[in-house]
Design a protein around this motif. Structure first.
Motif, PDB file in Angstrom:
ATOM      1  N   TYR A 131       0.758  -1.127   0.203  1.00 21.95           N
ATOM      2  CA  TYR A 131      -0.033   0.097  -0.033  1.00 21.95           C
ATOM      3  C   TYR A 131       0.945   1.095   0.161  1.00 21.95           C
ATOM      4  CZ  TYR A 131      -3.303   3.677   1.754  1.00 21.95           C
ATOM      5  OH  TYR A 131      -4.077   4.359   1.870  1.00 21.95           O
ATOM      6  N   VAL A 132       0.790   2.278  -0.878  1.00 25.21           N
ATOM      7  CA  VAL A 132       1.657   3.297  -0.874  1.00 25.21           C
ATOM      8  C   VAL A 132       1.120   4.261   0.166  1.00 25.21           C
ATOM      9  CG1 VAL A 132       2.440   5.123  -2.261  1.00 25.21           C
ATOM     10  CG2 VAL A 132       1.962   3.014  -3.743  1.00 25.21           C
ATOM     11  N   LEU A 133       1.787   4.627   1.014  1.00 25.86           N
ATOM     12  CA  LEU A 133       1.650   5.731   1.916  1.00 25.86           C
ATOM     13  C   LEU A 133       1.969   6.925   1.628  1.00 25.86           C
ATOM     14  CD1 LEU A 133       3.424   3.874   5.159  1.00 25.86           C
ATOM     15  CD2 LEU A 133       0.813   3.962   4.675  1.00 25.86           C
ATOM     16  N   ASN A 134       3.272   7.235   0.911  1.00 28.35           N
ATOM     17  CA  ASN A 134       3.722   8.369   0.447  1.00 28.35           C
ATOM     18  C   ASN A 134       4.463   8.239  -0.820  1.00 28.35           C
ATOM     19  OD1 ASN A 134       2.824  10.329   2.770  1.00 28.35           O
ATOM     20  ND2 ASN A 134       4.109   9.226   3.933  1.00 28.35           N
ATOM     21  N   GLY A 135       4.492   9.472  -1.681  1.00 29.23           N
ATOM     22  CA  GLY A 135       5.299   9.473  -2.911  1.00 29.23           C
ATOM     23  C   GLY A 135       4.552   8.679  -3.947  1.00 29.23           C
ATOM     24  N   HIS A 136       5.486   8.365  -5.181  1.00 31.23           N
ATOM     25  CA  HIS A 136       4.746   7.562  -6.280  1.00 31.23           C
ATOM     26  C   HIS A 136       5.694   6.582  -6.748  1.00 31.23           C
ATOM     27  CE1 HIS A 136       2.764  11.515  -6.351  1.00 31.23           C
ATOM     28  NE2 HIS A 136       1.735  10.909  -6.957  1.00 31.23           N
ATOM     29  N   ILE A 137       5.042   5.376  -6.715  1.00 33.94           N
ATOM     30  CA  ILE A 137       5.769   4.106  -7.014  1.00 33.94           C
ATOM     31  C   ILE A 137       5.879   3.728  -8.546  1.00 33.94           C
ATOM     32  CG2 ILE A 137       5.668   1.536  -6.897  1.00 33.94           C
ATOM     33  CD1 ILE A 137       7.006   2.615  -4.258  1.00 33.94           C
ATOM     34  N   ARG A 138       6.872   3.066  -9.099  1.00 36.11           N
ATOM     35  CA  ARG A 138       6.908   2.517 -10.394  1.00 36.11           C
ATOM     36  C   ARG A 138       6.889   1.242 -10.193  1.00 36.11           C
ATOM     37  NH1 ARG A 138      12.289   2.540 -13.788  1.00 36.11           N
ATOM     38  NH2 ARG A 138      11.777   0.874 -14.622  1.00 36.11           N
ATOM     39  N   PHE A 139       6.175   0.343 -10.451  1.00 36.02           N
ATOM     40  CA  PHE A 139       6.092  -1.142 -10.114  1.00 36.02           C
ATOM     41  C   PHE A 139       5.948  -1.856 -11.606  1.00 36.02           C
ATOM     42  CE2 PHE A 139       2.984  -4.569  -9.086  1.00 36.02           C
ATOM     43  CZ  PHE A 139       3.781  -5.398  -8.701  1.00 36.02           C
ATOM     44  N   GLN A 140       7.112  -2.777 -11.760  1.00 31.22           N
ATOM     45  CA  GLN A 140       7.167  -3.612 -12.723  1.00 31.22           C
ATOM     46  C   GLN A 140       6.818  -5.238 -12.521  1.00 31.22           C
ATOM     47  OE1 GLN A 140      11.263  -1.799 -14.427  1.00 31.22           O
ATOM     48  NE2 GLN A 140      10.464  -3.118 -15.913  1.00 31.22           N
ATOM     49  N   LEU A 141       5.992  -5.549 -13.092  1.00 27.47           N
ATOM     50  CA  LEU A 141       5.291  -7.033 -12.848  1.00 27.47           C
ATOM     51  C   LEU A 141       5.517  -7.742 -14.154  1.00 27.47           C
ATOM     52  CD1 LEU A 141       4.369  -9.038 -10.732  1.00 27.47           C
ATOM     53  CD2 LEU A 141       2.201  -8.195 -11.268  1.00 27.47           C
ATOM     54  N   GLY A 142       6.502  -8.681 -14.353  1.00 32.96           N
ATOM     55  CA  GLY A 142       6.592  -9.347 -15.619  1.00 32.96           C
ATOM     56  C   GLY A 142       6.781  -8.323 -16.656  1.00 32.96           C
ATOM     57  N   GLU A 143       6.006  -8.348 -17.898  1.00 36.99           N
ATOM     58  CA  GLU A 143       6.083  -7.386 -19.046  1.00 36.99           C
ATOM     59  C   GLU A 143       5.377  -5.821 -18.730  1.00 36.99           C
ATOM     60  OE1 GLU A 143       8.262  -7.801 -21.711  1.00 36.99           O
ATOM     61  OE2 GLU A 143       8.766  -9.774 -20.547  1.00 36.99           O
ATOM     62  N   PRO A 171      11.588  10.496  -2.157  1.00 38.50           N
ATOM     63  CA  PRO A 171      11.494   8.964  -1.801  1.00 38.50           C
ATOM     64  C   PRO A 171      10.099   8.456  -1.801  1.00 38.50           C
ATOM     65  CG  PRO A 171      12.385  10.501  -0.169  1.00 38.50           C
ATOM     66  CD  PRO A 171      11.816  11.201  -1.206  1.00 38.50           C
ATOM     67  N   ALA A 172       9.815   7.094  -1.726  1.00 43.94           N
ATOM     68  CA  ALA A 172       8.438   6.676  -1.605  1.00 43.94           C
ATOM     69  C   ALA A 172       8.446   5.654  -0.255  1.00 43.94           C
ATOM     70  CB  ALA A 172       8.003   5.878  -3.001  1.00 43.94           C
ATOM     71  N   GLU A 173       6.999   5.615   0.327  1.00 42.97           N
ATOM     72  CA  GLU A 173       6.851   4.763   1.561  1.00 42.97           C
ATOM     73  C   GLU A 173       5.914   3.911   1.034  1.00 42.97           C
ATOM     74  OE1 GLU A 173       6.688   6.935   5.220  1.00 42.97           O
ATOM     75  OE2 GLU A 173       7.788   8.596   4.399  1.00 42.97           O
TER      76      GLU A 173
END
Length: 192
Positions: A131-143, A171-173
Motif C-alpha cells: 500500500y503506497v503511504l507517500n510518494g509515487h511508485i514505479r512497479f514492474q510486474l513481468g512485462e 522517496p516513496a513509502e
C-alpha cells in the motif's frame, strides 16, 4: 541450570530456524552474513548446540530482530514498540511484526528514482501486498509497468519477475505484507 533458563534456551533453536526460513536464506547465506559456520548454525537451530552471546549477537543483527526476540525474554511491561530500521540494497526497511514465520509486515522506504542500486527484475518464493503511504511508485510486474500513488495498493505472486522503486525525485513509502511461503493477505469484513 534452572528450569526457566532451560526453557528459554530450548526455544532459541526453533526461533532461529523460523527467522531464517521467513527471510528465505540458506544456512550458507546466513553463515556468510554472520561469520558463523553453516554447521554451527544447523546445530544451533536443531538444539544440539547451546547458544552463546557471541553467536546470538550476529544472528540478531542478520535477522534484524532484537536479541530479546531470540531468547524470548519476558516482557518488561513497556507497551511501546521499538522499531529498528534495517538498511538493505539502498532501501530502509522497518519490520512491523515481531514474530518469525507467517505473513510479515514492513514499512519500506524507497530512495528517489535514479538512486536505487538496481532496476533488475527479481523473483523469489512468496506473495506480497503493498500500500503506497507517500510518494509515487514505479512497479514492474513481468512485462507490465504500473505507476501507483498514495492510497493505491497492489498484490502479486513474487515468483513473477518484479521490481518496485520510486517513480520520481522523491522517496516513496510503502506498507508491505509479505508471506514467504506464498501466504496471501486475507482481508475480510468485520462481523457485526
Amino acid at each position: 541450570m534452572g528450569t526457566v533458563e532451560q526453557d528459554v534456551l530450548a526455544g532459541v533453536g526453533p526461533r532461529l530456524h523460523e527467522l531464517r526460513k521467513a527471510r528465505g536464506v540458506t544456512l550458507a547465506d546466513l553463515a556468510a552474513e554472520t561469520g558463523l559456520t553453516a554447521s554451527t548454525l544447523s546445530r544451533l537451530e536443531n538444539g544440539k548446540l547451546r547458544p552463546t552471546l557471541e553467536q546470538l549477537l550476529p544472528l540478531a543483527r542478520a535477522h534484524g530482530v532484537p536479541l530479546d526476540d531470540l531468547v524470548a525474554a519476558p516482557p518488561t511491561g513497556d507497551p511501546r514498540i521499538h522499531l529498528k530500521p534495517i538498511r538493505r540494497h539502498g532501501l530502509t526497511i522497518v519490520p512491523l511484526t515481531r514474530r518469525a514465520g507467517g505473513v510479515q509486515a514492513y514499512k519500506v522506504i524507497y530512495p528517489p528514482a535514479g538512486r536505487s542500486p538496481t532496476t533488475k527484475l527479481q523473483t523469489h518464493d512468496g506473495y506480497e501486498w503493498f500500500y503506497v503511504l507517500n510518494g509515487h511508485i514505479r512497479f514492474q510486474l513481468g512485462e507490465r509497468e504500473f505507476q501507483l500513488g498514495p492510497g493505491e495498493a497492489a498484490e502479486f505472486d513474487t515468483r513473477t519477475p518484479h521490481w518496485i522503486g520510486s517513480a520520481d525525485a522523491q522517496p516513496a513509502e510503502l506498507l508491505t505484507l509479505f508471506g514467504a511461503q506464498g501466504e496471501r493477505a486475507h482481508l475480510s469484513p468485520g462481523h457485526e
